[in-house]
Design an enzyme around this catalytic site. Structure first.
Site, short mmCIF file in Angstrom:
data_model
loop_
_atom_site.label_atom_id
_atom_site.label_comp_id
_atom_site.label_asym_id
_atom_site.label_seq_id
_atom_site.Cartn_x
_atom_site.Cartn_y
_atom_site.Cartn_z
N ALA A 172 -28.49 -21.24 5.06
CA ALA A 172 -27.26 -20.45 5.04
C ALA A 172 -27.63 -18.99 5.25
O ALA A 172 -28.79 -18.61 5.09
CB ALA A 172 -26.55 -20.61 3.71
N ASN B 183 -24.17 -13.14 5.80
CA ASN B 183 -23.42 -12.10 6.51
C ASN B 183 -22.28 -11.57 5.66
O ASN B 183 -21.53 -12.36 5.08
CB ASN B 183 -22.84 -12.67 7.81
CG ASN B 183 -23.84 -13.45 8.59
OD1 ASN B 183 -24.89 -12.93 8.92
ND2 ASN B 183 -23.57 -14.73 8.82
N HIS C 105 -26.10 -18.61 -4.18
CA HIS C 105 -27.18 -17.76 -3.65
C HIS C 105 -26.62 -16.76 -2.63
O HIS C 105 -26.87 -15.56 -2.72
CB HIS C 105 -28.25 -18.66 -3.01
CG HIS C 105 -29.36 -17.93 -2.34
ND1 HIS C 105 -30.65 -17.91 -2.83
CD2 HIS C 105 -29.39 -17.19 -1.20
CE1 HIS C 105 -31.41 -17.19 -2.03
NE2 HIS C 105 -30.68 -16.75 -1.02
N GLU C 106 -25.83 -17.27 -1.69
CA GLU C 106 -25.33 -16.38 -0.63
C GLU C 106 -24.35 -15.35 -1.20
O GLU C 106 -24.32 -14.20 -0.75
CB GLU C 106 -24.68 -17.17 0.50
CG GLU C 106 -25.59 -18.22 1.17
CD GLU C 106 -26.96 -17.71 1.54
OE1 GLU C 106 -27.12 -16.51 1.81
OE2 GLU C 106 -27.91 -18.53 1.52
N GLU D 69 -34.23 -11.86 -1.75
CA GLU D 69 -34.32 -13.32 -1.86
C GLU D 69 -34.72 -13.79 -3.26
O GLU D 69 -34.19 -14.78 -3.76
CB GLU D 69 -35.27 -13.88 -0.80
CG GLU D 69 -34.81 -13.60 0.63
CD GLU D 69 -33.41 -14.13 0.95
OE1 GLU D 69 -32.86 -14.89 0.14
OE2 GLU D 69 -32.86 -13.76 2.00
#
Ligand code: BES
Ligand code: ZN
Length: 927
Positions: free
Chosen positions: A329, A332, A364-365, A387
């Site tokens: 993934a 953005n 996470h995103e 990350e």
């Protein structure tokens, strides 16, 4: 960074992963070409000839890690027009700049683009006049566009404009094409993937995370399609078959977060209590499968708003499933893109593991929307801030939403993978120097993600959760809409906690590796020593500031201190307890290190495990450390096996899951070391796992826990791999029922993978019906999770001819290039065939998968399991004679190191006295 549940856990950042391809596009790297093409239908490109590369004239701009700062971009007005039929795009950009010193040059990034040199122009606001270029040159290797003007540009603000064109490539990076079917017709969609440094393949820009600017995007697309970008639409203008979609201007952001997607999609929608519109877009007809992720997203936005004490910063959030996607993934800003397996959840056909994957990837995103998008790393050296933090924070969210998943116990799988990679001498420090864009890929690996997340957990545990949260909120506020370095975070944490954070953390982020702490009892005291741990067993030279914690006989009181020298002796409050109680160091495995106990302490811990006195995390840690020590030749295999026996009645999913992982590695190495032992070893493991298998059964129980569902799948998969006859029989029976009726209750999603593995175990060249049936199921399903489940099972076959057929199938058009990596783990019997296949197809593989992270998976999956020095030589020779591949260089070195470690381990096992007796005793032990 890939798709399916447990199978992907091992693929995830296990070596070198990122998503970049650097193979050739069919875009020529030239300055403008002749053919007239339209962007707004009102201009055309002109013929223009320029020298292309290596111009000595521009030597000063070559081989520089960063762009020169003559000009700073403030605002991009970007117009893109993809042509989904011809797979090309045209674009125009106006970049508002601040010229900071008088200069004749503007130097920015561009790659794989044809820039119309005649269209390049700088309009100075201060001087109220326009400037033409003397020369426009693309330095191909440096991915830099040099604009030389005929006179000096004045300091101050101005707008740089140009037009360009490019190809919608098939390489899943830059502006690319993905394909899907709609009403039986194959269609193209256009998608962007810019991290780490591929925005430059879509439009000329200052493609560095610190060059933040605002973006005003416009897309010109066929009117029937959905066109999405980071911000909401402000206006749509219809123009025949086309429409021009204007988006709101974004807040300032880095280029790698810019996004656009154009295709046919359905969506589901919800809003947060503060009015942010959240949508999940997916293939037409699959909108229901987006509901779970949507719900997780809405709740997670609320949770992060509280945790970071800052609301989500954009007016909308879209999340979209893309059929061809290199990573798992991508965060953005406002338009998060996903593999289908990481976003869609099908109530009927997805497994519990798929559900957990979707939730954690979304979490996470979304964490990146704060950690990464709002506050961005200053340079790729600090990638781990993105990350490592997003990984750690995603557990916080998952725990908030699904406490019954005991996700913090599962977090230990992250640490283990970090420790595994960092136990190699070919590892690297968390903070790495980056000198060229091509080096960035290599650091999207288990060090940045998993070691990064683990050292954050270690620090949080040392400082305490409240102080830690307060400091993070402060850091987000302080660096919002800006960039930060690792030291900036330490400074805020230090200020808030009054602890020596900088000193403590430097030893973990600036040097590679980690220590093993040796603990022994001497004169009624505990002696602690630290040494660098290497899986090869060789001594390392690192030294760390180690937060040591210990519990003695109970969890009621915990002792802690910082070990900042080689050794230290500790008094115990009640020395008498040293002889009677267990002592566990690194309580709940919060520290990123391993522990080696003396024999006396080890025996007490083993009893404490059997008598169920230790926490699940500690049980996990003791097993994991023992396994690592055994591989490194510091603990006899017989001791490890005896310890594993103490876990027979283990109730906890995560601990059993690790036991399963350890057992499969041990079974494999024993088979390589001494084939006479392997049956007894397998029998012992079957005995150990049968206890839980009987408890849990093949059929799911009404209202059973998520963790039981996860466990069932893994347990029966491992029993099938170990050749447990009853499991194989039962699984094959259920598979037959499934073939008759795809909705049979006998094959729920959680056991499908296990059943498919069992089916493949039975397949031989003379009876290949199971294989053919599985391929039929693969072809029929339109659920990506089902496809990856099947791909992950095909390699379990023991017949080398079938394995070859499986591998060749992976290279056909029936397998999307993003999914091939799921089929690369093959049985021990198929390993040699796989290696020969890799060599034979290497040319095709490098052409198709370029030199990005998916290519590294071919190398690590096929090379690492070998265990002889002859193979090391063979592998080295093969790659030496097949040209330099900088982007797999690190993975290759790491894989070869793993083979050497295996070879040494095989030798140790062969030389271990009494091992056969011990194995015999364990295999026939009556419980
Ligand atoms: N920023 C990454 C995506 C990415 C990875 C971009 C590699 C460029 C190169 C994204 O946030 C990410 O980390 N995705 C993970 C999933 C996550 C749950 C660990 C992935 O792709 O595996
Ligand atoms: Zn990430």
């Amino acid at each position: 960074m890939l798709g399916d549940a447990k199978s992907e856990k091992s693929l995830n950042h296990d070596s070198n992963g990122s998503g970049r391809y650097q193979g050739p596009d069919n875009i020529d790297n030239k300055i403008s070409k002749s053919s007239p093409i339209n962007i707004t239908s009102s201009f055309s490109f002109h013929n223009h000839k320029h020298t292309l590369t290596m111009a000595n004239k521009y030597e000063q701009f070559r081989c520089q890690p960063r762009l020169p700062k003559f000009a700073i971009p403030k605002r991009y007005d970007l117009h893109l027009k993809p042509d989904l039929t011809a797979c090309k795009f045209t674009g125009a950009v106006d970049i508002r700049l601040q010229i900071v010193s008088d200069t004749k040059f503007i130097v920015l990034n561009a790659a794989d683009l044809s820039v119309d040199a005649k269209s390049v122009r700088f309009q100075s606001e201060n001087a109220s006049k326009g400037f033409e270029t003397l020369n426009v040159e693309l330095l191909v290797e440096d991915e830099v566009l040099v604009l030389e003007f005929s006179e000096s540009l004045p300091v101050g603000v101005g707008v740089l404009s140009m037009r360009f064109e490019g190809t919608l490539n098939d390489q899943m990076k830059g502006f690319y094409r993905s394909t899907y079917e709609h009403n039986g017709e194959k269609k193209n969609m256009a998608v962007t993937q810019f991290e780490p440094a591929d925005a430059r393949r879509c439009f000329p820009c200052w493609d560095e995370p610190a060059c933040k600017a605002t973006f005003k995007i416009t897309l010109e697309v066929p009117s029937e399609l959905v066109a999405l970008s980071n911000m909401p639409v402000v206006e749509e203008r219809l123009n025949g078959n086309l429409k021009t979609v204007f988006y709101q201007e974004s807040p300032i952001m880095s280029t790698y977060l810019v996004a656009a997607v154009v295709g046919l999609f359905d969506y589901v929608e919800d809003s947060t209590p503060d009015g942010i519109k959240v949508r999940v877009y997916c293939q037409v007809g699959k909108a229901n499968q987006g509901k779970f992720a949507l719900d997780v997203a809405v709740k997670t936005l609320g949770l992060y708003k509280d945790y970071f004490a800052t609301p989500y910063s954009l007016p909308k959030l879209d999340m979209i499933a893309i059929p061809d996607f290199a990573a798992g993934a991508m965060e953005n800003y406002g338009l998060v893109t996903y593999r289908e397996t990481a976003l869609l959840y099908d109530e009927k056909h997805s497994a519990a593991a798929n559900k957990q994957r979707v939730a954690t990837v979304v979490a996470h995103e979304l964490a990146h929307q704060w950690f990464g998008n709002l506050v961005t790393m200053e340079w790729w050296t600090h990638l781990w801030l993105n990350e490592g933090f997003a990984t750690w924070v995603s557990y916080l969210a998952a725990d908030g939403l699904f406490p019954e998943w005991k996700i913090w116990t599962q977090f230990l799988d992250e640490s283990t993978e970090g420790l595994r990679l960092d136990g190699l001498s070919e590892s690297h420090p968390i903070e790495v120097d980056i000198n060229h864009a091509s080096e960035i890929d290599e650091i999207f690996d288990a060090i940045s993600y998993r070691k990064g997340a683990s050292v954050i957990r270690m620090l949080q545990s040392y400082l305490g959760p409240e102080v830690f949260q307060r400091a993070l909120a402060k850091y987000i506020k302080k660096y919002a809409c800006s960039n930060a370095k690792t030291e900036d975070l330490w400074a805020v944490l230090e200020e808030e906690s009054n602890e020596p954070v900088n000193k403590l953390m430097h030893s973990w982020t600036k040097q590679k590796g980690y220590p093993v702490i040796t603990v022994s009892v001497k004169d009624s005291k505990l002696v602690f020593e630290q040494k660098q741990f290497l899986s090869s067993g060789s001594p390392g030279i690192g030294q760390w500031v180690v937060p040591i914690t210990l519990c003695c006989g109970s969890y009621e009181s915990k002792k802690s201190f910082l070990l900042d020298k080689t050794s230290q002796t500790i008094d115990i409050d009640e020395p008498s307890s040293l002889s009677s109680s267990w002592i566990k160091i690194n309580v709940d495995q919060a520290g990123f290190y391993r522990v080696k106990y003396d024999d006396q302490l080890s025996a007490k811990l083993r009893h404490a495990i059997e008598s169920k006195r230790l926490s699940a995390m500690d049980r996990y840690g003791i097993l994991d450390d023992s396994f690592a020590l055994s591989m490194a030749g510091q603990l006899p295999l017989s001791s490890l096996l005896t310890l594993m026996g103490a876990y027979r009645e283990e109730p906890e999913y995560t601990v059993l899951s690790n036991l399963i992982g350890v057992s499969s590695k041990v079974a494999r190495i024993v088979a390589d070391a001494d084939s006479t032992l392997v049956n007894n070893v397998k029998m012992f493991f079957i005995n150990v796992f049968q206890y839980s298998a009987e408890r849990i059964g093949f059929d799911c129980k009404e209202g059973e826990s998520h963790l039981d569902a996860l466990l069932r799948g893994e347990l029966f998969t491992t029993l099938a791999v170990l050749g447990h006859e009853e499991t194989l029989k039962e699984a094959n029976k259920r598979f037959q029922a499934f073939l008759q009726d795809r909705n049979t209750p006998l094959l729920p999603p959680d056991i499908r993978r296990a059943v498919y593995v069992a089916v493949m175990k039975k397949v031989t060249s003379s009876d290949r019906s199971g294989f053919d049936s599985l391929l039929k199921v693969y072809r029929e399903t339109d659920l990506s999770q089902e496809k990856t489940r099947i791909l992950g099972a095909l390699g379990s076959c023991c017949d080398p001819d079938i394995i070859l057929e499986v591998l060749n199938f992976l290279l056909t058009s029936e397998v999307r290039s993003q999914d091939v990596v799921f089929g690369l783990s093959v049985s021990r019997e198929g390993h040699e065939v796989a290696w020969n296949w890799l060599k034979k197809n290497w040319g095709h593989i490098t052409n198709t998968w370029g030199r990005g992270f998916l290519l590294t998976r071919f190398v690590s999956a096929i090379v690492s399991p070998f265990s002889s020095l002859e193979k090391v030589k063979e592998v080295e020779e093969f790659f030496a004679s097949h040209g330099k591949q900088p982007s797999i260089a690190r993975t290759l070195k790491q894989s070869i190191e793993r083979v050497k470690i295996n070879a040494k381990w095989v030798e140790t096992i062969r030389n271990e006295k009494n091992l056969a007796d011990c194995v015999q005793e364990l295999a026939y032990r009556k419980y």
